[in-house]
Design an enzyme around this catalytic site. Structure first.
Site, short mmCIF file in Angstrom:
data_model
loop_
_atom_site.label_atom_id
_atom_site.label_comp_id
_atom_site.label_asym_id
_atom_site.label_seq_id
_atom_site.Cartn_x
_atom_site.Cartn_y
_atom_site.Cartn_z
N HIS A 170 0.71 -1.33 0.10
CA HIS A 170 0.01 -0.01 -0.18
C HIS A 170 0.81 1.14 -0.08
O HIS A 170 0.20 2.33 -0.15
CB HIS A 170 -1.03 -0.05 1.10
CG HIS A 170 -2.40 0.39 0.78
ND1 HIS A 170 -2.58 1.40 -0.01
CD2 HIS A 170 -3.57 0.49 1.58
CE1 HIS A 170 -3.73 1.83 -0.03
NE2 HIS A 170 -4.44 1.20 0.95
N ASP A 210 -1.85 2.13 -4.89
CA ASP A 210 -3.07 2.61 -4.20
C ASP A 210 -4.26 1.71 -4.23
O ASP A 210 -4.25 0.59 -5.13
CB ASP A 210 -3.56 3.84 -4.85
CG ASP A 210 -2.97 5.16 -4.61
OD1 ASP A 210 -2.21 5.00 -3.65
OD2 ASP A 210 -2.86 5.97 -5.52
#
Length: 459
Positions: free
Chosen positions: A431, A435
């Site tokens: 992450h 995204d």
């Protein structure tokens, strides 16, 4: 006669040390030139170390599970001639044993009360080249068990023995407490009348064990573990590498897992037709090569998932070629052989490469470059894949695609219930660099190719 030392070789790629995962020889063995003497591990590749000369094994350079630096002594041989250890010749076993016994005796005088030193190891006429081992209690003479000297008795740690058949004297309450504490009374000195063991003796024994002075504390602990049905299994070799890699991945990477359901009814139908028509000449296709093809095509739209992240430098490197890692279970543990340039392969070529690399991994014959350098990984447990999983990213990659098992379930379609073959993709992403929307769109693109399988063959 001379001494020849085989050192840990430099296996390249900046490797500073290797772990010994198996010894193929033992002290006293006579070996021939090119005979494999040890297996060592670098990252996830196991390398066989051969002997360059004939000789007799004198000593091993460490225990299984130990890591040795490149250039460290791996094994010592007695050979004809002068050998490669200048200024030293092989010594007779008797002389070597005498040389090591005297220091051990002198050293015993300085040891803590109740502690028995380990005899110095001598193998085939030479002292071991291994690092000094942790001291453990000396083995007792046959039929007798060592008991520590009583506090204040002045007895030598070597002198106090209790017969193996002699029952330690203790009250029922003391016996129960010793059992609960995992202590074998056979090894506890009694300070009470006629050598009775008291609660104070148990406390003294525990205090000595915590300080590392209690003889046979390890034996008592192991015995207690055996009675409780426990077994201590050290992590060595591939198992240790897996543990280190998983810990690194979970510690460094903030995982984000996205799960999507895929209708693979049409894909399975097409796979059946392809196998019926081309299976005899090209080989059978499983689901995996078709999934690989879908991932490769989806990466064209989302190149950011085909990447590796350098945590230290803070740099993400995106790759044009797709080097697909295929998580493979072996008897030794999980390995990830790499199918290079997967974008240039058709499903049949991918299927053949999967079989070849999986066999090499399972038999321990995979080369180092076949187990490293992947840019994205696929993991699947096949029929054991479950409904949902949370795969761990293969550090330093940024994405992993997980495949769950196919289930036939009723689905509402065109106003009616129809049986369909459904499968979940459980995929994880880094992450920090991927995204959530990008991850979801990437998996949705993979899903689109799998649910309309004809598009897999349209460039």
């Amino acid at each position: 006669m001379g001494i020849h030392v085989i050192k840990m070789p430099d296996l390249g790629e900046g490797i500073a040390e290797c772990e010994v995962v198996a010894w193929r020889v033992q002290p006293g063995d006579t070996i021939k030139e090119d005979q494999v003497v040890a297996d060592v591990m670098t990252d996830k590749a196991t390398v066989e170390i051969p002997s360059p000369v004939h000789g007799t094994v004198m000593a091993l350079g460490g225990k299984v599970g130990e890591s040795l630096a490149v250039g460290a002594e791996l094994i010592r041989l007695e050979v004809e001639g002068s050998g490669n250890l200048k200024g030293e010749a092989a010594k007779p076993a008797a002389a070597s044993a005498a040389a090591t016994a005297a220091p051990a005796a002198d050293e015993a005088a300085d040891l803590p009360h109740g502690f028995v030193p380990e005899p110095q190891r001598v193998a085939a006429g030479a002292a071991s080249v291994a690092a000094p081992a942790a001291r453990v209690p000396q083995a007792a003479p046959a039929g007798r068990s060592p008991a520590p000297a009583r506090s204040g008795s002045g007895a030598s740690p070597r002198a106090a023995f209790r017969d193996a058949n002699e029952k330690p004297l203790a009250a029922p309450a003391v016996r129960k407490r010793a059992w609960d504490m995992g202590i074998e009374l056979q090894y506890v000195a009694g300070s009470g009348p006629a050598g009775h063991i008291t609660h104070a003796d148990l406390d003294a024994y525990v205090a000595g064990r915590k300080q590392g002075h209690a003889p046979h504390a390890g034996a008592a602990d192991r015995r207690y573990a055996e009675l409780q049905g426990e077994e201590a299994v050290p992590l060595i070799g591939l198992r240790r590498k897996i543990a280190e890699k998983m810990q690194l991945s979970k510690r460094q990477i903030p995982h984000f897992t996205y799960v999507e359901e895929v209708d693979v009814t049409e894909l399975e139908a097409l796979r059946g037709q392809l196998n019926a028509r081309y299976g005899a000449e090209r080989g059978k296709l499983t689901l995996l090569p078709l999934l690989m093809r879908a991932v490769v095509l989806a990466i064209r739209r989302f190149p950011e998932v085909n990447a590796r992240f350098d945590d230290q430098a803070g740099i993400v490197t995106r790759y044009q070629p797709v080097h697909l890692g295929i998580a493979t279970q072996t008897d030794a543990g999980l390995m990830v052989p790499v199918i290079r340039n997967a974008e240039a392969r058709d499903p049949w070529s991918s299927a053949r490469e999967i079989v070849r690399l999986a066999e090499a991994a399972r038999t321990g014959k995979a080369a180092r470059d076949e187990l490293s350098g992947s840019t994205i990984t696929i993991t699947s447990l096949g029929p054991l894949g479950g409904i949902v999983s949370t795969p761990v990213i293969n550090h330093p990659e940024v994405a992993i695609v997980g495949v769950n098992r196919i289930l036939e379930r009723p689905v509402v379609k065109n106003g009616g219930l129809v049986p369909r073959k459904l499968m979940n993709l459980s995929s994880s992403f880094d992450h920090r660099v991927i995204d959530g929307m990008v991850a979801a769109e990437f998996i949705q693109t993979v899903r689109g190719y799998l649910e309309s399988p004809a598009t897999l063959f349209v460039e």
